[in-house]
Design an enzyme around this catalytic site. Sequence first.
Site, mmCIF file in Angstrom:
data_model
loop_
_atom_site.group_PDB
_atom_site.id
_atom_site.type_symbol
_atom_site.label_atom_id
_atom_site.label_comp_id
_atom_site.label_asym_id
_atom_site.label_seq_id
_atom_site.Cartn_x
_atom_site.Cartn_y
_atom_site.Cartn_z
ATOM 1 N N SER A 196 64.787 -7.441 -56.787
ATOM 2 C CA SER A 196 63.389 -7.466 -57.210
ATOM 3 C C SER A 196 63.040 -8.849 -57.732
ATOM 4 O O SER A 196 63.922 -9.606 -58.173
ATOM 5 C CB SER A 196 63.145 -6.433 -58.312
ATOM 6 O OG SER A 196 61.860 -6.598 -58.889
ATOM 7 N N TYR B 232 65.094 -2.568 -66.294
ATOM 8 C CA TYR B 232 64.960 -2.733 -64.844
ATOM 9 C C TYR B 232 65.347 -4.148 -64.415
ATOM 10 O O TYR B 232 66.135 -4.338 -63.483
ATOM 11 C CB TYR B 232 63.523 -2.429 -64.430
ATOM 12 C CG TYR B 232 63.241 -2.639 -62.962
ATOM 13 C CD1 TYR B 232 63.666 -1.709 -62.020
ATOM 14 C CD2 TYR B 232 62.537 -3.758 -62.518
ATOM 15 C CE1 TYR B 232 63.403 -1.897 -60.665
ATOM 16 C CE2 TYR B 232 62.266 -3.951 -61.174
ATOM 17 C CZ TYR B 232 62.702 -3.018 -60.255
ATOM 18 O OH TYR B 232 62.448 -3.210 -58.917
#
Length: 387
Positions: A219, A232
Amino acid sequence: MSTFFSDTAWICLAVPTVLCGTVFCKYKKSSGQLWSWMVCLAGLCAVCLLILSPFWGLILFSVSCFLMYTYLSGQELLPVDQKAVLVTGGDCGLGHALCKYLDELGFTVFAGVLNENGPGAEELRRTCSPRLSVLQMDITKPVQIKDAYSKVAAMLQDRGLWAVINNAGVLGFPTDGELLLMTDYKQCMAVNFFGTVEVTKTFLPLLRKSKGRLVNVSSMGGGAPMERLASYGSSKAAVTMFSSVMRLELSKWGIKVASIQPGGFLTNIAGTSDKWEKLEKDILDHLPAEVQEDYGQDYILAQRNFLLLINSLASKDFSPVLRDIQHAILAKSPFAYYTPGKGAYLWICLAHYLPIGIYDYFAKRHFGQDKPMPRALRMPNYKKKAT
């Protein structure tokens, strides 16, 4: 003099034409996403011939064309030929779209799903070709991963598996790192990182047979720090580093490794409103009284506005990510990193190359501009107490 000028002019016209034509033919055989390079090459040709002497201009331009030709040779896509690929997280979102996309391209797709009887799995069976197989594969459960490996190995026999695409992931509850429960950190690491490692280790014997590809979906948040994404972002940063190390280690086996770092796509990774309400309740039930007093319940509950912000800004068009994954799977010389999505490459570059203070300023302005203040910081006498 006129004859010499005429001969020189013809050479200056013919050589760039031949070289550009050769590079263009190679370009057409590549992934078709490198048009900007062709524009730069044409501009370089004009600069070389206008600024430099004809001789040195042609020399420099010829070297540039050779380098461009060599680069484009590595970007040619291999034939699909029903190559077998494994995709995790095929139930919904990006993984679901990727399974359909690869099936349409002619791949033999093994779609790992969290629930083989769920609506996402059923839709894959209904809409895709017989080449696609749905596998029950919760990547936090080693038993299911090993069972999926046995099924894939039995179906492929001696063919080998061309690519493993580790796509499955969870976002968790986006809020301040101090407010997150340890269960949230552990869940993000279990799915995003340890699940990726477990799948990779299990299926590498099949990748070695084919000298194929390992593609890990990380990501933008794993390369650029952003508020609310402590759990995350940390897990995705681990995935990015894992990919880099594996790229070095697996090169001796002929396996190429790529890390996909997308940004700003509307997937189901954020979860539903019901899931967020449960996470909110868990935080409020387990936070120490002092922490909850400082932040305030209204601050914690206001974090759900981030879900609305994600949904409003994220793109529903997965095609940039799908094309990059296709390139990572099929290009003769895939890139080590891909950053599809608006601003993904920019933010990662800013995080790596800007002075920390300047990056922090822009990150807070961009990602935290609508973020409310904790209760204690809204108190008029807070600064007086601190001093």
